[in-house]
Write a protein that holds these residues in place. Sequence first.
Motif, PDB file in Angstrom:
ATOM      1  N   TYR A   1      -8.329  -4.785  -6.962  1.00 57.71           N
ATOM      2  CA  TYR A   1      -7.240  -3.824  -6.837  1.00 57.71           C
ATOM      3  C   TYR A   1      -7.695  -2.370  -6.918  1.00 57.71           C
ATOM      4  O   TYR A   1      -7.108  -1.489  -6.274  1.00 57.71           O
ATOM      5  CB  TYR A   1      -6.163  -4.110  -7.881  1.00 57.71           C
ATOM      6  CG  TYR A   1      -6.531  -3.791  -9.319  1.00 57.71           C
ATOM      7  CD1 TYR A   1      -5.813  -2.846 -10.042  1.00 57.71           C
ATOM      8  CD2 TYR A   1      -7.570  -4.454  -9.978  1.00 57.71           C
ATOM      9  CE1 TYR A   1      -6.111  -2.561 -11.365  1.00 57.71           C
ATOM     10  CE2 TYR A   1      -7.873  -4.183 -11.287  1.00 57.71           C
ATOM     11  CZ  TYR A   1      -7.156  -3.239 -11.979  1.00 57.71           C
ATOM     12  OH  TYR A   1      -7.469  -2.967 -13.285  1.00 57.71           O
TER      13      TYR A   1
ATOM     14  N   GLN B   1      -9.538  -1.507  -3.658  1.00 62.30           N
ATOM     15  CA  GLN B   1      -8.555  -1.343  -2.591  1.00 62.30           C
ATOM     16  C   GLN B   1      -8.037   0.092  -2.543  1.00 62.30           C
ATOM     17  O   GLN B   1      -7.876   0.671  -1.469  1.00 62.30           O
ATOM     18  CB  GLN B   1      -7.394  -2.310  -2.793  1.00 62.30           C
ATOM     19  CG  GLN B   1      -6.338  -2.245  -1.697  1.00 62.30           C
ATOM     20  CD  GLN B   1      -6.881  -2.670  -0.350  1.00 62.30           C
ATOM     21  OE1 GLN B   1      -7.127  -3.842  -0.116  1.00 62.30           O
ATOM     22  NE2 GLN B   1      -7.065  -1.710   0.546  1.00 62.30           N
ATOM     23  N   HIS B   2      -7.789   0.665  -3.719  1.00 58.50           N
ATOM     24  CA  HIS B   2      -7.314   2.049  -3.736  1.00 58.50           C
ATOM     25  C   HIS B   2      -8.391   2.999  -3.226  1.00 58.50           C
ATOM     26  O   HIS B   2      -8.090   3.974  -2.530  1.00 58.50           O
ATOM     27  CB  HIS B   2      -6.871   2.450  -5.141  1.00 58.50           C
ATOM     28  CG  HIS B   2      -6.208   3.796  -5.187  1.00 58.50           C
ATOM     29  ND1 HIS B   2      -5.091   4.105  -4.444  1.00 58.50           N
ATOM     30  CD2 HIS B   2      -6.525   4.936  -5.872  1.00 58.50           C
ATOM     31  CE1 HIS B   2      -4.736   5.352  -4.668  1.00 58.50           C
ATOM     32  NE2 HIS B   2      -5.591   5.878  -5.525  1.00 58.50           N
TER      33      HIS B   2
ATOM     34  N   ASP C   1       0.617   7.999  -3.924  1.00 57.59           N
ATOM     35  CA  ASP C   1      -0.131   8.532  -5.056  1.00 57.59           C
ATOM     36  C   ASP C   1      -1.160   9.570  -4.612  1.00 57.59           C
ATOM     37  O   ASP C   1      -1.481  10.487  -5.375  1.00 57.59           O
ATOM     38  CB  ASP C   1      -0.840   7.391  -5.792  1.00 57.59           C
ATOM     39  CG  ASP C   1      -1.577   7.867  -7.030  1.00 57.59           C
ATOM     40  OD1 ASP C   1      -0.890   8.265  -7.996  1.00 57.59           O
ATOM     41  OD2 ASP C   1      -2.831   7.876  -7.033  1.00 57.59           O
TER      42      ASP C   1
ATOM     43  N   PHE D   1       0.788  -1.236   0.000  1.00 51.11           N
ATOM     44  CA  PHE D   1       0.000   0.000   0.000  1.00 51.11           C
ATOM     45  C   PHE D   1       0.821   1.288   0.000  1.00 51.11           C
ATOM     46  O   PHE D   1       0.250   2.376   0.021  1.00 51.11           O
ATOM     47  CB  PHE D   1      -0.994   0.032   1.169  1.00 51.11           C
ATOM     48  CG  PHE D   1      -1.792  -1.227   1.327  1.00 51.11           C
ATOM     49  CD1 PHE D   1      -2.595  -1.689   0.294  1.00 51.11           C
ATOM     50  CD2 PHE D   1      -1.727  -1.971   2.491  1.00 51.11           C
ATOM     51  CE1 PHE D   1      -3.330  -2.860   0.426  1.00 51.11           C
ATOM     52  CE2 PHE D   1      -2.462  -3.142   2.639  1.00 51.11           C
ATOM     53  CZ  PHE D   1      -3.259  -3.585   1.609  1.00 51.11           C
TER      54      PHE D   1
ATOM     55  N   ILE E   1      -8.255   2.892   0.497  1.00 45.90           N
ATOM     56  CA  ILE E   1      -7.144   3.700   1.008  1.00 45.90           C
ATOM     57  C   ILE E   1      -7.511   5.182   0.931  1.00 45.90           C
ATOM     58  O   ILE E   1      -7.194   5.964   1.826  1.00 45.90           O
ATOM     59  CB  ILE E   1      -5.852   3.428   0.218  1.00 45.90           C
ATOM     60  CG1 ILE E   1      -5.441   1.951   0.321  1.00 45.90           C
ATOM     61  CG2 ILE E   1      -4.720   4.327   0.703  1.00 45.90           C
ATOM     62  CD1 ILE E   1      -4.973   1.514   1.679  1.00 45.90           C
TER      63      ILE E   1
ATOM     64  N   ASP F   1      -0.477  -0.976  -6.678  1.00 46.38           N
ATOM     65  CA  ASP F   1      -0.808   0.407  -6.352  1.00 46.38           C
ATOM     66  C   ASP F   1      -0.767   1.264  -7.608  1.00 46.38           C
ATOM     67  O   ASP F   1      -0.220   0.847  -8.634  1.00 46.38           O
ATOM     68  CB  ASP F   1       0.183   0.943  -5.319  1.00 46.38           C
ATOM     69  CG  ASP F   1       1.608   0.933  -5.862  1.00 46.38           C
ATOM     70  OD1 ASP F   1       1.961   1.843  -6.637  1.00 46.38           O
ATOM     71  OD2 ASP F   1       2.367   0.006  -5.529  1.00 46.38           O
ATOM     72  N   PRO F   2      -1.329   2.463  -7.582  1.00 43.26           N
ATOM     73  CA  PRO F   2      -1.374   3.304  -8.780  1.00 43.26           C
ATOM     74  C   PRO F   2      -0.019   3.588  -9.423  1.00 43.26           C
ATOM     75  O   PRO F   2       0.093   3.575 -10.644  1.00 43.26           O
ATOM     76  CB  PRO F   2      -2.015   4.598  -8.255  1.00 43.26           C
ATOM     77  CG  PRO F   2      -2.894   4.148  -7.154  1.00 43.26           C
ATOM     78  CD  PRO F   2      -2.126   3.051  -6.478  1.00 43.26           C
TER      79      PRO F   2
ATOM     80  N   ALA G   1      -8.991   9.518  -5.058  1.00 40.97           N
ATOM     81  CA  ALA G   1      -8.835   8.099  -5.399  1.00 40.97           C
ATOM     82  C   ALA G   1      -9.837   7.687  -6.466  1.00 40.97           C
ATOM     83  O   ALA G   1      -9.496   6.964  -7.412  1.00 40.97           O
ATOM     84  CB  ALA G   1      -9.020   7.243  -4.142  1.00 40.97           C
TER      85      ALA G   1
ATOM     86  N   ASN H   1      -0.093   3.389  -2.934  1.00 38.88           N
ATOM     87  CA  ASN H   1      -1.433   3.965  -2.815  1.00 38.88           C
ATOM     88  C   ASN H   1      -1.380   5.263  -2.021  1.00 38.88           C
ATOM     89  O   ASN H   1      -1.967   6.283  -2.402  1.00 38.88           O
ATOM     90  CB  ASN H   1      -2.379   2.993  -2.105  1.00 38.88           C
ATOM     91  CG  ASN H   1      -2.521   1.674  -2.822  1.00 38.88           C
ATOM     92  OD1 ASN H   1      -1.727   0.775  -2.613  1.00 38.88           O
ATOM     93  ND2 ASN H   1      -3.518   1.549  -3.682  1.00 38.88           N
TER      94      ASN H   1
END
Length: 312
Positions: free
Chosen positions: A146, A149-150, A74, A68, A153, A293-294, A163, A71
């Motif tokens: 995925y 998940q972002h 980002d 993470f 976060i 993650d991004p 996000a 994330n």
Amino acid sequence: MKKLLIPFTLLLLLVISACGNNDSTSENEGNGSTPPENKQPETITYESENGPVEVPADPQRVVLLSGFAGNVLDLGVNVVGAESWAINSPILADELKDAVEVTDESLEEIIELEPDLIIGLSTIKNVDKLSEIAPTVTYTWGKVDYLTQHLEIGKLLNKEEEAKAWVEDFKSRVEETGKEIKAKIGEDATVSVIESYGKDLYVYGDNWARGTEILYQGMGLKMPEKVKEVALESGYYTLSAEVLPEYAGDYVILSKYSDADTSFQETETYKNIPAVKNNQVYEMEGNGASFSDPITLEHQLAFFKESFLGEK
């Protein structure tokens, strides 16, 4: 008369002044020209997997104990500590250059970092002790996809809109790239994601990083049936070099760690794989590829566009 004039004048001025002040106060109170300060809340309540957790509304010093990191970075939030996989990721290296490497057992080091938020996977140790240092939130790997998940976060960091904007944009770009790739390689062409790590070989399903989420979930590219049988549910499957041809698709993404044993690539078994013969094996740096993650995903999307489409 003169003796009465001065007190009367003073009295008149005092009355006028008092009336003016009262009117001004009353007017200000009525139209809100001097409202009380509109302070933002210092904390928010995040609904975690384990129940509500009070976390900072504007976290400034975050510690990541398993994944993470990309994330959080980002979304523009400062990371003061992270686990070794993130620290050693060449994709995240620049943004984590000032972060301290920590583990779920290095409690003293974490205390010294003075975090205001700690994030990790549900498998980390010492959650109770970590929670005494700072609000601690954990996630179960693979419980949500995925992109979701972002978003989670984002909610945790009080940056849900940011996000959401990235997720919508990235999803659209991935779908469009997938259409272009399928138009070039064919709707029925299969793709395998294989990794060389240490002395082992692995093949991956559709949710185990290494770009699998992009290729299979986002682009809708096809997975070989043999791979589906062994890795779709579990996420990954360990292979031997001898059976590698059975799991290789028409195209192969080969994630390679710099210190991995790649002697299998010198064998006739490997050289006779159709994807190898057709120059349809695309080698990807393994270090750092194990995140979704991004920042990592953007890097992987660019890699796939260059590999399949020749776009840089």
